[in-house]
Design a protein around this motif. Structure first.
Motif, mmCIF file in Angstrom:
data_model
loop_
_atom_site.group_PDB
_atom_site.id
_atom_site.type_symbol
_atom_site.label_atom_id
_atom_site.label_comp_id
_atom_site.label_asym_id
_atom_site.label_seq_id
_atom_site.Cartn_x
_atom_site.Cartn_y
_atom_site.Cartn_z
ATOM 1 N N PHE A 238 54.515 32.056 39.109
ATOM 2 C CA PHE A 238 54.105 33.451 39.287
ATOM 3 C C PHE A 238 53.270 33.928 38.096
ATOM 4 N N TYR A 239 53.670 33.513 36.893
ATOM 5 C CA TYR A 239 52.953 33.889 35.676
ATOM 6 C C TYR A 239 51.506 33.385 35.734
ATOM 7 N N THR A 240 51.357 32.132 36.150
ATOM 8 C CA THR A 240 50.022 31.527 36.216
ATOM 9 C C THR A 240 49.141 32.253 37.225
ATOM 10 N N ILE A 241 49.714 32.589 38.372
ATOM 11 C CA ILE A 241 48.946 33.307 39.400
ATOM 12 C C ILE A 241 48.464 34.654 38.867
ATOM 13 N N ILE A 242 49.357 35.363 38.176
ATOM 14 C CA ILE A 242 48.993 36.677 37.627
ATOM 15 C C ILE A 242 47.888 36.556 36.585
ATOM 16 N N ILE A 243 48.025 35.546 35.691
ATOM 17 C CA ILE A 243 47.024 35.365 34.635
ATOM 18 C C ILE A 243 45.676 34.961 35.215
ATOM 19 N N LEU A 244 45.691 34.037 36.185
ATOM 20 C CA LEU A 244 44.432 33.603 36.789
ATOM 21 C C LEU A 244 43.748 34.756 37.520
ATOM 22 N N THR A 245 44.538 35.602 38.131
ATOM 23 C CA THR A 245 43.972 36.785 38.785
ATOM 24 C C THR A 245 43.323 37.717 37.767
ATOM 25 N N SER A 246 43.948 37.807 36.580
ATOM 26 C CA SER A 246 43.402 38.684 35.530
ATOM 27 C C SER A 246 42.067 38.173 34.996
ATOM 28 N N TYR A 247 41.783 36.870 35.190
ATOM 29 C CA TYR A 247 40.530 36.297 34.689
ATOM 30 C C TYR A 247 39.310 36.917 35.382
ATOM 31 N N ILE A 248 39.541 37.534 36.501
ATOM 32 C CA ILE A 248 38.440 38.225 37.190
ATOM 33 C C ILE A 248 37.850 39.306 36.289
ATOM 34 N N PHE A 249 38.731 39.879 35.459
ATOM 35 C CA PHE A 249 38.308 40.985 34.593
ATOM 36 C C PHE A 249 38.115 40.545 33.144
ATOM 37 N N ILE A 250 38.327 39.224 32.865
ATOM 38 C CA ILE A 250 38.180 38.718 31.489
ATOM 39 C C ILE A 250 37.098 37.645 31.492
ATOM 40 N N GLY B 74 35.171 36.129 28.849
ATOM 41 C CA GLY B 74 35.034 35.142 27.789
ATOM 42 C C GLY B 74 36.102 34.059 27.814
ATOM 43 N N LYS B 75 35.713 32.823 27.390
ATOM 44 C CA LYS B 75 36.645 31.691 27.366
ATOM 45 C C LYS B 75 37.774 31.929 26.383
ATOM 46 N N ASP B 76 37.437 32.372 25.170
ATOM 47 C CA ASP B 76 38.460 32.604 24.148
ATOM 48 C C ASP B 76 39.417 33.711 24.581
ATOM 49 N N GLU B 77 38.888 34.727 25.197
ATOM 50 C CA GLU B 77 39.715 35.838 25.660
ATOM 51 C C GLU B 77 40.675 35.369 26.758
ATOM 52 N N ARG B 78 40.210 34.471 27.591
ATOM 53 C CA ARG B 78 41.057 33.957 28.663
ATOM 54 C C ARG B 78 42.206 33.110 28.106
ATOM 55 N N ILE B 79 41.889 32.316 27.085
ATOM 56 C CA ILE B 79 42.935 31.497 26.453
ATOM 57 C C ILE B 79 44.005 32.396 25.845
#
Length: 204
Positions: free
Chosen positions: A88-100, A102-107
């Motif tokens: 569930f955590y991974t799904i939420i984070i990957l969904t947030s990448y739509i709004f993030i 930069g690579k460093d910011e995503r990490i």
């Protein structure tokens, strides 16, 4: 087949029968003899079958030694729970990448909130282990549950104390968990602190 003869008894390691209820009274059956009848998913000990307790005068042993969950079962249950929460955590984070962008910011977005997984597992365990099921999803999958020393459901307060006490089992290099190998009831330090057991419904 005689419909009254419905009990299969494990004698000297081999299933024998079927026997009627009256036949069982003439056999040398102990409280821990494994018996099965139609409708049961697996063999149960004689003390766990109501009509046999009444017939043979056995006392129900909710927490018989062979029903204490082993360390490997408990560990696997915890791994399953963490895996589900991590999913569930991974799904939420990957969904947030739509709004993030930069690579460093995503990490950072993935790593910084990572401890939340363990917090969620702790809170979930408190509620799940004091619920009617007495277990998390991982424990339910392995047919194990948390009980008090009498084999009954624990209160929310006791579940809270048990789960918060896990820090004592973790701090000394997880020795509090490994202590279960030295305890006759397979209790970890947090189990001893909260007067709880982790048991299985039947032999696995």
């Amino acid at each position: 087949m005689n419909p009254d003869k419905e009990y299969t008894v494990v004698i000297n390691g081999k299933p024998q029968g079927p026997y009627s209820l009256a036949d069982l009274k003439d056999l040398s059956i102990s409280a821990n003899t494994f018996i099965r009848k139609p409708g049961m998913d697996d063999y149960k000990e004689a003390h766990a079958i109501p009509e046999l307790r009444e017939l043979l005068g056995f006392k129900y042993q909710k927490t018989a030694p062979q029903y204490f969950a082993a360390f490997d079962q408990r560990l696997l249950a915890s791994v399953i729970d963490h895996f589900i929460i991590f999913g569930f955590y991974t799904i939420i984070i990957l969904t947030s990448y739509i709004f993030i962008p930069g690579k460093d910011e995503r990490i950072k977005a993935f790593l910084v909130p990572f401890p939340v997984i363990f917090i969620v597992k702790l809170v979930y365990g408190i509620f799940a282990e004091s619920s009617a099921s007495q277990a998390t999803i991982g424990k339910r999958m392995l047919n194990i549950k948390v009980t008090d020393l009498e084999g009954s459901r624990i209160s929310f307060g006791r579940s809270l104390g048990r789960n918060l006490s896990k820090i004592m089992s973790v701090i000394p290099v997880f020795f509090g968990y490994l202590y279960s190998f030295l305890n006759k009831k397979n209790q970890c330090w947090h189990d001893i602190t909260a007067d709880t057991l982790v048991v299985k419904d039947r032999l696995i």
